[in-house]
Design an enzyme around this catalytic site. Structure first.
Site, PDB file in Angstrom:
ATOM      1  CE  LYS A   6      -3.908   2.025   2.581  1.00 53.49           C
ATOM      2  NZ  LYS A   6      -4.818   1.871   3.735  1.00 53.49           N
ATOM      3  CB  SER A   8      -8.338   3.635   2.834  1.00 50.74           C
ATOM      4  OG  SER A   8      -7.475   2.990   3.763  1.00 50.74           O
ATOM      5  CB  SER A  55      -8.645   0.586   5.470  1.00 54.03           C
ATOM      6  OG  SER A  55      -9.407   1.756   5.362  1.00 54.03           O
TER       7      SER A  55
HETATM    8  N1  GLN Z   1     -13.421   3.974   6.115  1.00 53.44           N
HETATM    9  C1  GLN Z   1     -12.857   4.452   7.335  1.00 53.44           C
HETATM   10  C2  GLN Z   1     -12.485   5.916   7.176  1.00 53.44           C
HETATM   11  O1  GLN Z   1     -12.813   6.457   6.190  1.00 53.44           O
HETATM   12  C3  GLN Z   1     -11.681   3.626   7.728  1.00 53.44           C
HETATM   13  C4  GLN Z   1     -10.477   3.927   6.933  1.00 53.44           C
HETATM   14  C5  GLN Z   1      -9.305   3.080   7.330  1.00 53.44           C
HETATM   15  O2  GLN Z   1      -9.439   2.045   7.969  1.00 53.44           O
HETATM   16  N2  GLN Z   1      -8.133   3.576   6.974  1.00 53.44           N
HETATM   17  O3  GLN Z   1     -11.894   6.508   8.008  1.00 53.44           O
END
Ligand code: GLN
Length: 484
Positions: free
Chosen positions: A77, A152, A176
């Site tokens: 990532k 994400s 995410s």
């Molecule tokens: N979807 C969640 C957010 O927008 C979690 C994102 C994540 O785990 N990085 O913050």
């Protein structure tokens, strides 16, 4: 085909000298070249470095070294700093940032001999549930290119689902890893907070962020997590506790395993989703697990709690991106205030700005007690709920997501609807618990996941239960049409 083989099978072929790491790396690079233009899963492809790393892995093997990841390709990532390679975090702010060092996760996987193919697309600064907030454009789901892969870590998930690499790294602050794993039909594990070093992982919400793995199966994930885990003196929240042998405990029988079914998460669940989770629970029962319902009354408060705590921490963490020390700098600033305002105004996208504003607000003198302090108290209640549950059961089971992958553009204009995607995953982050998502079937031809949550440092138990489940099912072997 090479790309359908498990990490264990590939390691065996490498050990028997049937293939070389260079050949394997070329195979995956060719798939990336052919398929990434459609998927947009990678921001940067590091082909020359990958081939050099593969040649080095082949030399290490020729010199007598062996190991399950020696010569196995992966994708990181783009939130992990990679020495000499652009690390954008999905943001214009870091579009030209070349990291001067490797994150601990990157360093450890390199030491294990894994070969980095490139850097995966992601929501900007890991803020999102659909991979639509990336400066580099949305990632497409291999199961349906009109749909999101989740976020994400959407690029990492789509890469593994499309067989562009046997495994990929991700980070999970509120879901995410698990949410995109579920929406792309693969396995993802977020370990206990503190199990994997955050050093060199660009911070979003430091008390929630945790690195983990995407792979097609729990057995493959076990190899990767093994190499990443363990104490790191450069991360003050890293836990100094021995790392168990994850691969070595995969075959333990599940007889007598006590599984709790999260009452709050089954209420109002869409019937087809509920049927898949019931079927998964049936398989676990068939393997000897015993189930009972457990109630965590504070758990439904996890989304609002998270959306106070995470923005608060992000508003502080992202203050370092000011056009002076790091990142994008605007052209011809009039004065210092103009430099800050325009550099940050141009460098950050809309979702990141929304979070910084919310976070600054909840931390401000007049609202700190009402929002931030209150959220921290509720976070403790949620943590206590989990602690009570784990006095009675060994694992909790729930859906990973409320729906399958949704259309690109379907939820971008409605942040609250978007935030509710993480309703089942955020609790584990607030309590720092390990959690895993495994494929458990399809709704409308789109993959869905079942989530397993464990007590602190129960990664081995999660991987063991998921592996036994995957021995009894074949959902994790299904490939998206065109990617088999
Ligand atoms: N979807 C969640 C957010 O927008 C979690 C994102 C994540 O785990 N990085 O913050």
């Amino acid at each position: 085909m090479l790309h359908n083989r498990s990490i264990g099978e590939l390691a065996e072929s490498l050990a028997r000298k049937e293939i070389s790491s260079v050949e394997l790396t070329r195979h995956f690079l060719a798939r990336i070249e052919a398929m990434n233009p459609t998927l947009n899963a990678l921001i940067t492809v590091t082909a020359p470095q990958a081939l050099a790393e593969a040649a080095a892995a082949d030399r290490r093997r020729a010199a007598g070294e062996h190991g399950p990841l020696l010569g196995i390709p992966l994708i990181h990532k783009d939130i992990f700093c990679t020495d000499g390679v652009r690390t954008s975090c999905g943001s214009r702010m870091l579009d030209s940032f070349v990291a001067p060092y490797d994150a601990t996760v990157v360093e450890r996987l390199k030491a294990a001999g894994a070969v980095t193919l490139g850097k995966a697309n992601m929501d900007e600064f890991a803020m999102g549930s659909s991979n639509e907030t990336s400066y580099y454009g949305p990632v497409r789901n291999p199961w349906d290119p009109a749909r999101v892969p989740g976020g994400s870590s959407g690029g990492s998930a789509a890469s593994v689902a499309a067989r562009l690499a046997p495994f990929a790294t991700g980070t999970d602050t509120g879901g995410s890893i698990r949410q995109p794993a579920a929406l792309t039909g693969i396995t993802g594990i977020k370990p206990t907070y503190g199990r994997v070093s955050r050093y060199g992982m660009i911070a979003f919400a430091s008390s929630l962020d945790q690195a983990g793995v995407f792979a097609r199966s729990a057995a493959d994930a076990a190899f990767a997590l093994q190499a990443m885990s363990g104490f790191d003196p450069r991360d003050s929240t890293s836990v100094d506790a021995p790392v168990p042998d994850y691969a070595g405990t995969l075959d333990a029988p599940l007889a007598g395993l006590r599984i709790g079914l999260l009452k709050e998460f089954f209420e109002g669940l869409e019937p087809r989703n509920a049927a898949l989770i019931e079927a998964a629970i049936g398989v676990l029962r068939g393997l000897g697990a015993v189930t009972r319902e457990v109630s965590l009354p504070s758990l439904p408060l996890s989304v609002p709690t998270y959306y106070v705590v995470a923005p608060a921490e992000c508003s502080s963490n992202l203050s370092r991106f000011d056009g002076v020390r790091y990142g994008h700098r605007c052209e011809n600033p009039k004065d210092l205030a103009d430099l800050y305002q325009r550099s940050r105004g141009e460098g950050f996208g809309a979702e990141v700005k929304r979070r910084i504003m919310t976070g600054t607000y909840v931390l401000s003198a007049g609202y700190f007690d009402a929002y931030y302090l209150k959220a921290q108290k509720v976070r403790q209640l949620i943590t206590d709920d989990f602690r009570r549950a784990f006095a009675e059961v060994d694992l909790l089971v729930s859906p990973t997501t409320p729906t399958p992958a949704f259309g690109i553009g379907a939820k971008v204009d409605d942040p609250v609807t978007m935030y509710l995607n993480d309703i089942y995953t955020i609790g584990a982050n607030l309590a720092g618990l390990p959690a895993l998502s495994a494929p458990c079937g399809f709704v409308d031809g789109l993959p869905m996941g079942v989530q397993l949550i464990g007590p602190h440092f129960a990664e081995a138990r999660l991987l063991n239960a998921a592996h036994q489940y995957q021995r009894a099912t074949d959902w994790h072997r299904r490939a998206a049409p065109g990617y088999a």
